[in-house]
Motif scaffolding. Structure first.
Motif, PDB file in Angstrom:
ATOM      1  N   ALA A 208       0.833  -1.207   0.000  1.00 35.94           N
ATOM      2  CA  ALA A 208       0.000   0.000   0.000  1.00 35.94           C
ATOM      3  C   ALA A 208       0.867   1.255   0.000  1.00 35.94           C
ATOM      4  O   ALA A 208       0.582   2.226  -0.719  1.00 35.94           O
ATOM      5  N   LEU A 209       1.927   1.245   0.796  1.00 33.33           N
ATOM      6  CA  LEU A 209       2.829   2.396   0.854  1.00 33.33           C
ATOM      7  C   LEU A 209       3.464   2.646  -0.510  1.00 33.33           C
ATOM      8  O   LEU A 209       3.582   3.799  -0.951  1.00 33.33           O
ATOM      9  N   HIS A 210       3.865   1.582  -1.175  1.00 27.74           N
ATOM     10  CA  HIS A 210       4.488   1.706  -2.497  1.00 27.74           C
ATOM     11  C   HIS A 210       3.573   2.454  -3.462  1.00 27.74           C
ATOM     12  O   HIS A 210       3.995   3.406  -4.140  1.00 27.74           O
ATOM     13  N   HIS A 211       2.305   2.055  -3.516  1.00 29.52           N
ATOM     14  CA  HIS A 211       1.377   2.701  -4.444  1.00 29.52           C
ATOM     15  C   HIS A 211       0.948   4.081  -3.948  1.00 29.52           C
ATOM     16  O   HIS A 211       0.654   4.967  -4.755  1.00 29.52           O
ATOM     17  N   LEU A 212       0.914   4.269  -2.642  1.00 28.12           N
ATOM     18  CA  LEU A 212       0.566   5.582  -2.098  1.00 28.12           C
ATOM     19  C   LEU A 212       1.608   6.616  -2.518  1.00 28.12           C
ATOM     20  O   LEU A 212       1.268   7.736  -2.913  1.00 28.12           O
ATOM     21  N   VAL A 213       2.869   6.235  -2.442  1.00 31.55           N
ATOM     22  CA  VAL A 213       3.954   7.130  -2.867  1.00 31.55           C
ATOM     23  C   VAL A 213       3.851   7.396  -4.366  1.00 31.55           C
ATOM     24  O   VAL A 213       4.036   8.532  -4.826  1.00 31.55           O
ATOM     25  N   GLU A 214       3.558   6.356  -5.141  1.00 26.44           N
ATOM     26  CA  GLU A 214       3.365   6.540  -6.585  1.00 26.44           C
ATOM     27  C   GLU A 214       2.255   7.546  -6.861  1.00 26.44           C
ATOM     28  O   GLU A 214       2.388   8.433  -7.712  1.00 26.44           O
ATOM     29  N   PHE A 215       1.158   7.388  -6.143  1.00 26.18           N
ATOM     30  CA  PHE A 215       0.003   8.246  -6.360  1.00 26.18           C
ATOM     31  C   PHE A 215       0.323   9.687  -5.961  1.00 26.18           C
ATOM     32  O   PHE A 215      -0.057  10.641  -6.648  1.00 26.18           O
ATOM     33  N   GLU A 216       1.038   9.844  -4.850  1.00 24.63           N
ATOM     34  CA  GLU A 216       1.398  11.181  -4.378  1.00 24.63           C
ATOM     35  C   GLU A 216       2.299  11.885  -5.394  1.00 24.63           C
ATOM     36  O   GLU A 216       2.228  13.102  -5.582  1.00 24.63           O
ATOM     37  N   LYS A 217       3.152  11.116  -6.054  1.00 22.89           N
ATOM     38  CA  LYS A 217       4.063  11.683  -7.062  1.00 22.89           C
ATOM     39  C   LYS A 217       3.413  11.707  -8.445  1.00 22.89           C
ATOM     40  O   LYS A 217       4.089  11.955  -9.441  1.00 22.89           O
ATOM     41  N   HIS A 218       2.111  11.453  -8.482  1.00 22.00           N
ATOM     42  CA  HIS A 218       1.292  11.272  -9.687  1.00 22.00           C
ATOM     43  C   HIS A 218       1.983  10.402 -10.731  1.00 22.00           C
ATOM     44  O   HIS A 218       2.009  10.698 -11.919  1.00 22.00           O
ATOM     45  N   GLU A 219       2.560   9.293 -10.247  1.00 21.40           N
ATOM     46  CA  GLU A 219       3.105   8.273 -11.142  1.00 21.40           C
ATOM     47  C   GLU A 219       2.082   7.172 -11.392  1.00 21.40           C
ATOM     48  O   GLU A 219       2.293   6.297 -12.215  1.00 21.40           O
ATOM     49  N   TRP A 220       0.976   7.208 -10.632  1.00 24.34           N
ATOM     50  CA  TRP A 220      -0.101   6.239 -10.818  1.00 24.34           C
ATOM     51  C   TRP A 220      -1.106   6.832 -11.800  1.00 24.34           C
ATOM     52  O   TRP A 220      -1.419   8.017 -11.726  1.00 24.34           O
ATOM     53  N   PRO A 221      -1.620   6.035 -12.746  1.00 23.31           N
ATOM     54  CA  PRO A 221      -2.572   6.573 -13.728  1.00 23.31           C
ATOM     55  C   PRO A 221      -3.756   7.264 -13.054  1.00 23.31           C
ATOM     56  O   PRO A 221      -4.379   6.708 -12.155  1.00 23.31           O
ATOM     57  N   MET A 222      -4.036   8.499 -13.481  1.00 24.63           N
ATOM     58  CA  MET A 222      -5.144   9.267 -12.928  1.00 24.63           C
ATOM     59  C   MET A 222      -6.100   9.650 -14.050  1.00 24.63           C
ATOM     60  O   MET A 222      -5.791   9.471 -15.233  1.00 24.63           O
ATOM     61  N   ALA A 223      -7.225  10.188 -13.665  1.00 29.59           N
ATOM     62  CA  ALA A 223      -8.270  10.486 -14.646  1.00 29.59           C
ATOM     63  C   ALA A 223      -7.755  11.375 -15.772  1.00 29.59           C
ATOM     64  O   ALA A 223      -7.967  11.095 -16.947  1.00 29.59           O
ATOM     65  N   PHE A 231      -5.531  16.478  -1.170  1.00 29.40           N
ATOM     66  CA  PHE A 231      -5.499  15.712   0.081  1.00 29.40           C
ATOM     67  C   PHE A 231      -6.633  14.694   0.096  1.00 29.40           C
ATOM     68  O   PHE A 231      -6.442  13.541   0.493  1.00 29.40           O
ATOM     69  N   LYS A 232      -7.813  15.110  -0.358  1.00 31.52           N
ATOM     70  CA  LYS A 232      -8.971  14.217  -0.351  1.00 31.52           C
ATOM     71  C   LYS A 232      -8.723  12.998  -1.229  1.00 31.52           C
ATOM     72  O   LYS A 232      -9.041  11.864  -0.853  1.00 31.52           O
ATOM     73  N   GLU A 233      -8.146  13.221  -2.403  1.00 30.35           N
ATOM     74  CA  GLU A 233      -7.864  12.105  -3.308  1.00 30.35           C
ATOM     75  C   GLU A 233      -6.798  11.179  -2.725  1.00 30.35           C
ATOM     76  O   GLU A 233      -6.905   9.950  -2.802  1.00 30.35           O
ATOM     77  N   LEU A 234      -5.781  11.779  -2.136  1.00 33.76           N
ATOM     78  CA  LEU A 234      -4.700  10.979  -1.562  1.00 33.76           C
ATOM     79  C   LEU A 234      -5.187  10.220  -0.332  1.00 33.76           C
ATOM     80  O   LEU A 234      -4.839   9.052  -0.126  1.00 33.76           O
ATOM     81  N   PHE A 235      -6.017  10.880   0.474  1.00 31.02           N
ATOM     82  CA  PHE A 235      -6.558  10.227   1.667  1.00 31.02           C
ATOM     83  C   PHE A 235      -7.434   9.038   1.270  1.00 31.02           C
ATOM     84  O   PHE A 235      -7.431   7.998   1.933  1.00 31.02           O
ATOM     85  N   ALA A 236      -8.177   9.195   0.184  1.00 27.36           N
ATOM     86  CA  ALA A 236      -9.033   8.100  -0.290  1.00 27.36           C
ATOM     87  C   ALA A 236      -8.206   6.910  -0.756  1.00 27.36           C
ATOM     88  O   ALA A 236      -8.699   5.781  -0.816  1.00 27.36           O
ATOM     89  N   PHE A 237      -6.943   7.165  -1.075  1.00 25.58           N
ATOM     90  CA  PHE A 237      -6.061   6.104  -1.547  1.00 25.58           C
ATOM     91  C   PHE A 237      -5.449   5.315  -0.392  1.00 25.58           C
ATOM     92  O   PHE A 237      -4.855   4.260  -0.598  1.00 25.58           O
ATOM     93  N   LEU A 238      -5.574   5.839   0.839  1.00 28.83           N
ATOM     94  CA  LEU A 238      -5.063   5.107   2.000  1.00 28.83           C
ATOM     95  C   LEU A 238      -5.795   3.773   2.135  1.00 28.83           C
ATOM     96  O   LEU A 238      -7.009   3.707   1.934  1.00 28.83           O
ATOM     97  N   PRO A 239      -5.094   2.710   2.503  1.00 31.80           N
ATOM     98  CA  PRO A 239      -5.768   1.415   2.667  1.00 31.80           C
ATOM     99  C   PRO A 239      -6.690   1.420   3.870  1.00 31.80           C
ATOM    100  O   PRO A 239      -6.390   2.028   4.894  1.00 31.80           O
ATOM    101  N   ARG A 240      -7.813   0.762   3.739  1.00 31.63           N
ATOM    102  CA  ARG A 240      -8.738   0.599   4.848  1.00 31.63           C
ATOM    103  C   ARG A 240      -8.528  -0.772   5.482  1.00 31.63           C
ATOM    104  O   ARG A 240      -7.823  -1.626   4.950  1.00 31.63           O
ATOM    105  N   VAL A 241      -9.163  -0.985   6.598  1.00 31.75           N
ATOM    106  CA  VAL A 241      -8.997  -2.246   7.328  1.00 31.75           C
ATOM    107  C   VAL A 241      -9.339  -3.439   6.442  1.00 31.75           C
ATOM    108  O   VAL A 241      -8.613  -4.434   6.395  1.00 31.75           O
ATOM    109  N   SER A 242     -10.448  -3.339   5.725  1.00 30.74           N
ATOM    110  CA  SER A 242     -10.904  -4.463   4.902  1.00 30.74           C
ATOM    111  C   SER A 242      -9.909  -4.817   3.804  1.00 30.74           C
ATOM    112  O   SER A 242      -9.760  -5.986   3.440  1.00 30.74           O
ATOM    113  N   THR A 243      -9.200  -3.801   3.289  1.00 28.92           N
ATOM    114  CA  THR A 243      -8.229  -4.094   2.234  1.00 28.92           C
ATOM    115  C   THR A 243      -6.921  -4.627   2.820  1.00 28.92           C
ATOM    116  O   THR A 243      -6.293  -5.511   2.244  1.00 28.92           O
ATOM    117  N   LEU A 244      -6.518  -4.102   3.978  1.00 27.02           N
ATOM    118  CA  LEU A 244      -5.300  -4.615   4.607  1.00 27.02           C
ATOM    119  C   LEU A 244      -5.476  -6.058   5.067  1.00 27.02           C
ATOM    120  O   LEU A 244      -4.508  -6.816   5.137  1.00 27.02           O
TER     121      LEU A 244
END
Length: 299
Positions: A208-223, A231-244
């Protein structure tokens, strides 16, 4: 009434369990008197004595908290499993020196044993430095089975994800703190339930951290592929309990985005959904139809 005691007190818990790694009879007595064995044993116990949690005393007159009982059970269970390996490797051995060498090899495996002996023992596993190294490493292996180590690891994993939000304001920081606290409380019971579950959760935290960093650096495909995430978009990318915990894919739209782990995870979940849909107890199969089919098998 008995006074307070520690896990390393004489004839209590850890010293008693470690004794089970040694043979019965005269070989045990001979081994117990050897300087290298005493050094090894002291090094194992020192790991717990020097620990900020286990170094404190536990009142024997009070019922032990459930998590302490679970920790003690995990440590004892590991030592008993190690005992089986040691017994197999030392069967019939009557020499204390040979028994000790074979015991260390059984506890660590040949490769690690050789590394420790070569680095600390000058080819002698009974040297003081080698015995200390064997003891410290084994003590830390036992310590790693406890909730304390898991607590530190999980706290650190969640903090690494929070650190991605370096520019968060006070309100956002409180939101991140609440996410970390809620996630910790929900996952804590899982990571102390067993080694496999703990490793799975920590592996998913790292992913999750790996992709979170990618997303923060906008290296992950976005719309639009351009803007830096809010912040809202990045916060939504944080893993939730069900995904962890693996109930859902770690990244919702992670399939076919260049990550083999995400691809495998999405394929696995798709397969599970397919199996569920075709299960006789699936919510997607009308129960009346299932009952009718079951009844028809009798005719």
């Amino acid at each position: 009434m008995a006074g307070p005691r520690r896990i390393t007190d004489k004839n209590e818990f850890l010293p008693d369990w470690l004794r089970d790694l040694t043979p019965n009879g005269s070989t045990r007595r001979s081994l117990a008197g050897k300087p290298y064995y005493r050094t090894w044993r002291k090094a194992v116990l020192s790991v717990f004595d020097n620990d900020e949690y286990w170094g404190t005393r536990v009142e024997i007159s009070l019922p032990l908290p459930p998590h302490v009982n679970a920790e003690l059970h995990a440590i004892c269970e590991r030592i008993m499993a190690d005992k089986e390996r040691v017994c197999g490797a030392t069967d019939g051995e009557t020499s204390a020196d040979s028994y000790y060498s074979k015991m260390m090899m059984a506890l660590f495996g040949r490769a690690v044993y050789d590394q420790i002996v070569d680095k600390w023992g000058s080819s002698d596993p009974k040297s003081v430095k080698a015995a200390e190294a064997f003891g410290e490493i084994y003590g830390n292996k036992l310590l790693a089975l406890t909730w304390k180590a898991s607590t530190v690891d999980l706290t650190a994993a969640l903090k690494r994800m929070r650190d991605v939000f370096a520019g968060a304001d006070a309100d956002q920081a409180r939101l991140l703190e609440k996410w970390a606290e809620d996630t910790f409380r929900a996952i804590f019971s899982v990571i102390v339930s067993g080694t496999a579950a703990r490793q799975e959760v920590f592996a998913r935290c790292d992913h999750a951290l790996h992709h979170l960093v990618e997303f923060e650096k906008h290296e992950w495909p976005m719309a639009d592929g351009l803007h830096r995430p809010t912040f809202k978009e990045l916060f939504a990318f944080l893993p939730r309990v069900s995904t962890l915990l693996g109930h859902y894919p770690l990244v919702k739209d992670g399939a076919n985005q260049g990550c083999s782990t995400c691809n495998e995870e999405h394929a696995r979940h798709a397969g599970q959904q397919h199996s569920l849909a075709h299960s006789p107890h699936s919510p997607f199969v009308p129960q009346a139809r299932t009952n009718t089919a079951r009844q028809m098998r009798w005719f």
